[in-house]
Design an enzyme around this catalytic site. Sequence first.
Site, mmCIF file in Angstrom:
data_model
loop_
_atom_site.group_PDB
_atom_site.id
_atom_site.type_symbol
_atom_site.label_atom_id
_atom_site.label_comp_id
_atom_site.label_asym_id
_atom_site.label_seq_id
_atom_site.Cartn_x
_atom_site.Cartn_y
_atom_site.Cartn_z
ATOM 1 N N LYS A 111 0.828 -1.211 0.000
ATOM 2 C CA LYS A 111 0.000 0.000 0.000
ATOM 3 C C LYS A 111 0.857 1.252 0.000
ATOM 4 O O LYS A 111 0.543 2.225 -0.680
ATOM 5 C CB LYS A 111 -0.987 -0.005 1.175
ATOM 6 C CG LYS A 111 -1.998 -1.140 1.044
ATOM 7 C CD LYS A 111 -3.308 -0.922 1.776
ATOM 8 C CE LYS A 111 -4.293 -1.992 1.315
ATOM 9 N NZ LYS A 111 -5.494 -2.155 2.080
ATOM 10 N N LYS A 194 -4.085 -9.796 -6.797
ATOM 11 C CA LYS A 194 -5.398 -10.018 -6.180
ATOM 12 C C LYS A 194 -6.360 -8.877 -6.502
ATOM 13 O O LYS A 194 -5.920 -7.751 -6.719
ATOM 14 C CB LYS A 194 -5.254 -10.205 -4.671
ATOM 15 C CG LYS A 194 -5.261 -8.939 -3.860
ATOM 16 C CD LYS A 194 -5.382 -9.231 -2.377
ATOM 17 C CE LYS A 194 -5.569 -7.936 -1.601
ATOM 18 N NZ LYS A 194 -6.934 -7.431 -1.566
ATOM 19 N N LYS A 197 -9.728 -3.288 -3.591
ATOM 20 C CA LYS A 197 -10.535 -2.068 -3.666
ATOM 21 C C LYS A 197 -9.708 -0.903 -4.171
ATOM 22 O O LYS A 197 -10.226 0.030 -4.758
ATOM 23 C CB LYS A 197 -11.053 -1.716 -2.271
ATOM 24 C CG LYS A 197 -12.172 -2.597 -1.808
ATOM 25 C CD LYS A 197 -12.802 -1.992 -0.560
ATOM 26 C CE LYS A 197 -12.790 -2.955 0.580
ATOM 27 N NZ LYS A 197 -12.019 -2.497 1.724
HETATM 28 P P1 ADP Z 1 -8.958 -4.606 -0.305
HETATM 29 O O1 ADP Z 1 -7.607 -5.256 -0.302
HETATM 30 O O2 ADP Z 1 -9.743 -4.952 -1.513
HETATM 31 O O3 ADP Z 1 -8.900 -3.132 -0.026
HETATM 32 P P2 ADP Z 1 -9.572 -5.095 2.438
HETATM 33 O O4 ADP Z 1 -8.113 -4.988 2.732
HETATM 34 O O5 ADP Z 1 -10.469 -4.056 2.990
HETATM 35 O O6 ADP Z 1 -9.777 -5.226 0.877
HETATM 36 O O7 ADP Z 1 -10.083 -6.516 2.893
HETATM 37 C C1 ADP Z 1 -11.319 -6.825 3.488
HETATM 38 C C2 ADP Z 1 -11.386 -8.325 3.650
HETATM 39 O O8 ADP Z 1 -11.506 -8.938 2.365
HETATM 40 C C3 ADP Z 1 -10.143 -8.940 4.301
HETATM 41 O O9 ADP Z 1 -10.500 -10.052 5.099
HETATM 42 C C4 ADP Z 1 -9.338 -9.383 3.116
HETATM 43 O O10 ADP Z 1 -8.465 -10.442 3.443
HETATM 44 C C5 ADP Z 1 -10.433 -9.855 2.153
HETATM 45 N N1 ADP Z 1 -9.980 -9.713 0.775
HETATM 46 C C6 ADP Z 1 -9.541 -8.594 0.155
HETATM 47 N N2 ADP Z 1 -9.221 -8.829 -1.120
HETATM 48 C C7 ADP Z 1 -9.471 -10.150 -1.325
HETATM 49 C C8 ADP Z 1 -9.350 -11.012 -2.457
HETATM 50 N N3 ADP Z 1 -8.931 -10.553 -3.624
HETATM 51 N N4 ADP Z 1 -9.689 -12.296 -2.305
HETATM 52 C C9 ADP Z 1 -10.148 -12.773 -1.124
HETATM 53 N N5 ADP Z 1 -10.282 -12.021 -0.017
HETATM 54 C C10 ADP Z 1 -9.952 -10.723 -0.104
HETATM 55 N N1 TRP Z 2 -7.128 -4.845 8.267
HETATM 56 C C1 TRP Z 2 -8.266 -5.546 7.780
HETATM 57 C C2 TRP Z 2 -8.393 -5.311 6.277
HETATM 58 O O1 TRP Z 2 -7.869 -4.377 5.739
HETATM 59 C C3 TRP Z 2 -9.535 -5.109 8.439
HETATM 60 C C4 TRP Z 2 -9.485 -5.342 9.895
HETATM 61 C C5 TRP Z 2 -9.265 -4.409 10.859
HETATM 62 C C6 TRP Z 2 -9.667 -6.582 10.533
HETATM 63 N N2 TRP Z 2 -9.293 -4.999 12.097
HETATM 64 C C7 TRP Z 2 -9.529 -6.334 11.919
HETATM 65 C C8 TRP Z 2 -9.914 -7.876 10.074
HETATM 66 C C9 TRP Z 2 -9.622 -7.359 12.843
HETATM 67 C C10 TRP Z 2 -10.009 -8.898 11.009
HETATM 68 C C11 TRP Z 2 -9.862 -8.642 12.390
HETATM 69 O O2 TRP Z 2 -9.029 -6.072 5.620
#
Ligand code: ADP
Ligand code: TRP
Length: 327
Positions: A111, A194, A197
């Site tokens: 990131k 992957k 968002k």
């Molecule tokens: P992103 O990476 O799309 O911004 P987040 O970090 O907010 O998503 O992730 C929210 C949840 O969705 C987390 O548990 C993350 O592991 C899961 N997640 C994010 N991207 C994927 C993916 N491409 N495949 C499966 N799970 C995912």
């Molecule tokens: N960091 C996680 C994500 O980006 C979100 C998250 C914050 C989370 N606190 C958590 C997930 C505690 C599991 C448990 O997806």
Amino acid sequence: MKRFLSGIQATGDLHIGNYLGAIKPCVELQGEGESIYFVPNLHSLNTRPDPAKLRKETLSNIAWFMAAGIDPNKSILYVQSGVSANAELCWILNNFVTMGELSRQTQYKDKSSKKGVEGQLVGLFAYPVLMAADILLYSATHVPVGEDQAQHVELARDIAERFNNIYGDTFVVPEAVVRKVGARVMNLQNPDKKMSKSDEGQSGNILLLDNKESIQNKIKRAVTDSEGLVEFSDTKPAIANLLQIYSGVTGDGIETITAKYAGKGYGELKTDLANVVVDSIVELQTKYHELLKNEDYLLEIVKEGNRKANEIASAKLLEVKVKLGLL
Ligand code: ADP
Ligand code: TRP
């Protein structure tokens, strides 16, 4: 008693990876123990979101959780900023983790590298510590997440063990629950990456808010390979990805699906995949839009969830403070 806990950030539109990797497992685990699900909106601050957008996306994630089947009578559904103990424990835990450990977190590396120096905020660097606090404060035994978050759960385990070794048994050492299928849904245009968002452009991501035509087009245009064989293999990442989405959505095993498409081309697989994805997403969307119509109801759910979460969190925080000699 098992206690499941997970959070989905309110930053950007959710995609099918978020659904299959995180939301769906949360729903399936709901009956198997206690469960606490939340929107980590303090985490979202590291993107400096527009306030109105953050508020909207926070409620939107609550609605997605509910549309997917999280029942506020069975699970605690809350918003991170509604429980100040989360941030307070985070500050305490900052003293149980090193800069070295945080710099090794691949999410931070990914990131921050997308953002340049200006984007390298302490809030982004330290986000796994807040995540550890989210988990440890509620004595979660299991944390359902996608594969990319498993490293953070590992860090939470290390922090818990470190603290327990010094101050005696305080925190439950949590375990990540990472599904075999759906834990890492890949970008349809670039199966080495992957779905995320934060992706530029969304042609390789199936968004939960996409309409039928858009889902069909994205799947139709998904990259494949030149072999024409429907097989699940590391050497065929694009096809493996389509198969895992198929399996994640329908619940059918990969072998069942590959058997069904043996000797058939990618076109048929894609058409059927588009149909099953559309069916499941349209059903989710209908419930989601229904829930969003009544903001007061969602706010009421959050208020009650925050109250219950506060009860659990404040008891644990007090225990920690006493152990540390904090008056
Ligand atoms: P992103 O990476 O799309 O911004 P987040 O970090 O907010 O998503 O992730 C929210 C949840 O969705 C987390 O548990 C993350 O592991 C899961 N997640 C994010 N991207 C994927 C993916 N491409 N495949 C499966 N799970 C995912
Ligand atoms: N960091 C996680 C994500 O980006 C979100 C998250 C914050 C989370 N606190 C958590 C997930 C505690 C599991 C448990 O997806």
